[in-house]
Design a protein around this motif. Structure first.
Motif, short mmCIF file in Angstrom:
data_model
loop_
_atom_site.label_atom_id
_atom_site.label_comp_id
_atom_site.label_asym_id
_atom_site.label_seq_id
_atom_site.Cartn_x
_atom_site.Cartn_y
_atom_site.Cartn_z
N LYS A 190 59.25 37.16 48.41
CA LYS A 190 59.82 37.84 47.25
C LYS A 190 60.27 39.26 47.59
CE LYS A 190 58.21 37.58 43.16
NZ LYS A 190 57.24 37.80 42.06
N THR A 191 59.55 39.89 48.50
CA THR A 191 59.87 41.28 48.83
C THR A 191 61.19 41.35 49.60
OG1 THR A 191 57.49 41.49 49.11
CG2 THR A 191 58.82 43.40 49.67
N PHE A 248 68.12 32.45 43.82
CA PHE A 248 66.84 32.94 44.31
C PHE A 248 65.88 33.21 43.15
CE2 PHE A 248 63.78 36.16 45.45
CZ PHE A 248 63.31 35.75 46.68
N ASP A 249 66.38 33.90 42.13
CA ASP A 249 65.54 34.23 40.97
C ASP A 249 65.03 32.96 40.28
OD1 ASP A 249 65.97 36.87 41.49
OD2 ASP A 249 67.53 37.13 39.95
N ARG A 298 63.32 38.87 49.76
CA ARG A 298 64.24 37.93 49.12
C ARG A 298 64.83 36.95 50.15
NH1 ARG A 298 65.36 39.15 43.76
NH2 ARG A 298 67.25 37.89 43.81
N ARG A 299 63.92 36.30 50.87
CA ARG A 299 64.34 35.30 51.87
C ARG A 299 63.57 34.02 51.61
NH1 ARG A 299 63.67 38.14 57.62
NH2 ARG A 299 64.84 36.34 58.37
N THR A 307 71.79 35.52 44.36
CA THR A 307 70.77 36.26 43.60
C THR A 307 70.15 35.40 42.51
OG1 THR A 307 72.06 38.24 43.98
CG2 THR A 307 70.37 38.37 42.29
N ASN A 355 54.37 41.82 52.40
CA ASN A 355 55.35 41.22 51.52
C ASN A 355 54.70 40.17 50.63
OD1 ASN A 355 57.13 42.78 52.87
ND2 ASN A 355 58.45 41.12 53.54
N ILE A 399 58.77 31.45 50.12
CA ILE A 399 59.64 32.44 49.48
C ILE A 399 59.04 33.82 49.71
CG2 ILE A 399 60.65 33.23 47.31
CD1 ILE A 399 60.20 30.36 46.23
N THR A 420 62.49 31.08 42.52
CA THR A 420 61.23 31.82 42.57
C THR A 420 60.47 31.68 41.26
OG1 THR A 420 62.24 33.40 44.09
CG2 THR A 420 60.19 34.08 43.05
#
Ligand code: CA
Length: 229
Positions: free
Chosen positions: A142-143, A161-162, A145-146, A158, A130, A140, A165
């Motif tokens: 990314k794969t 998170f975006d 999304r945690r 969502t 990941n 983070i 990140t």
């Protein structure tokens, strides 16, 4: 259950190999012509190939080469002639193992198991890890999304998170609210740059110890935000 293809024109040998492998829990198919064996090896899914060298229509040498171009599986090559084995081994033609006939079927089974185990290890190490971004206690994935903050997992929407990140991946870079809005929200999105402010506030509540004195996402007054390193 692993599936094994035996390409062997001597029926008694092929049957013996098949019996022993089946007793060990493998699924086995036999093909006795070289050209048909090659087609089967390429068209169907097998985990390992036991390949005789001298075969009608197409020899094991040619089959090994063609299978190698297309498939990644262990190939054990067998031959009655020790000289042939030595020769092909010297050519480095890409078989994983070589055995001289006659060999004990239990020796064959042992080698089959060893090669399958080795391939499985190879495949497992090739699995993509990941993609992780880690900065000062924030991790983070990314794969998946945690997100974890000091080891504790936090839930983000969502867009939160975006946004987090994106900032964390461009540390020390100051972005205006317009830039962030254009980056994270697509053009059809309802909202404006105030949306960015709202999201930054939500993110801070989850990652900052004290939202009045943010340690991660810093406000640059009159400009925008940056992720501090
Ligand atoms: Ca043969």
């Amino acid at each position: 259950m692993s599936k094994i293809l035996i390409i062997e024109d001597e029926e008694s040998i092929a049957d013996l190999e098949k019996d022993y492998l089946e007793l060990s829990g493998f699924e086995v198919e036999i093909e006795n012509r070289g050209d048909i064996g090659l087609k089967k090896a390429l068209d169907e899914e097998f985990d390992l190939l036991i390949l005789d060298l001298m075969l009608p229509e197409m020899d094991g040498f040619e089959i090994c080469k063609k299978v190698r171009e297309k498939k990644n599986m262990p190939i054990i090559m067998v031959s009655a002639k020790k000289d042939d084995i030595d020769k092909i081994r010297g050519l480095g033609m890409g078989a994983d193992d070589y055995m001289t006939k006659p060999f004990s079927p239990s020796e064959l089974v042992a080698r089959v198991k060893a090669h399958l185990a080795r391939y499985e290890r190879l495949v497992n190490t090739n699995i993509q890890e990941n993609e992780i971004v880690e900065i000062r206690g924030i991790k983070i994935d990314k794969t998946a999304r945690r997100v974890w903050v000091n080891g504790e997992e936090k839930t983000f929407t969502t867009k939160e998170f975006d946004l987090l990140t994106f900032l964390a991946q461009n540390p020390n870079h100051v972005f205006t609210k317009e830039e962030l809005f254009n980056k994270i929200w697509d053009m059809e999105s309802v909202g404006d740059i105030a949306t960015v402010t709202v999201h930054i506030k939500k993110i801070r509540e989850k990652i900052e110890f004290n939202t009045a004195k943010p340690q991660y996402i810093e406000t640059i007054w009159g400009v925008g935000y940056r992720f501090k390193v």
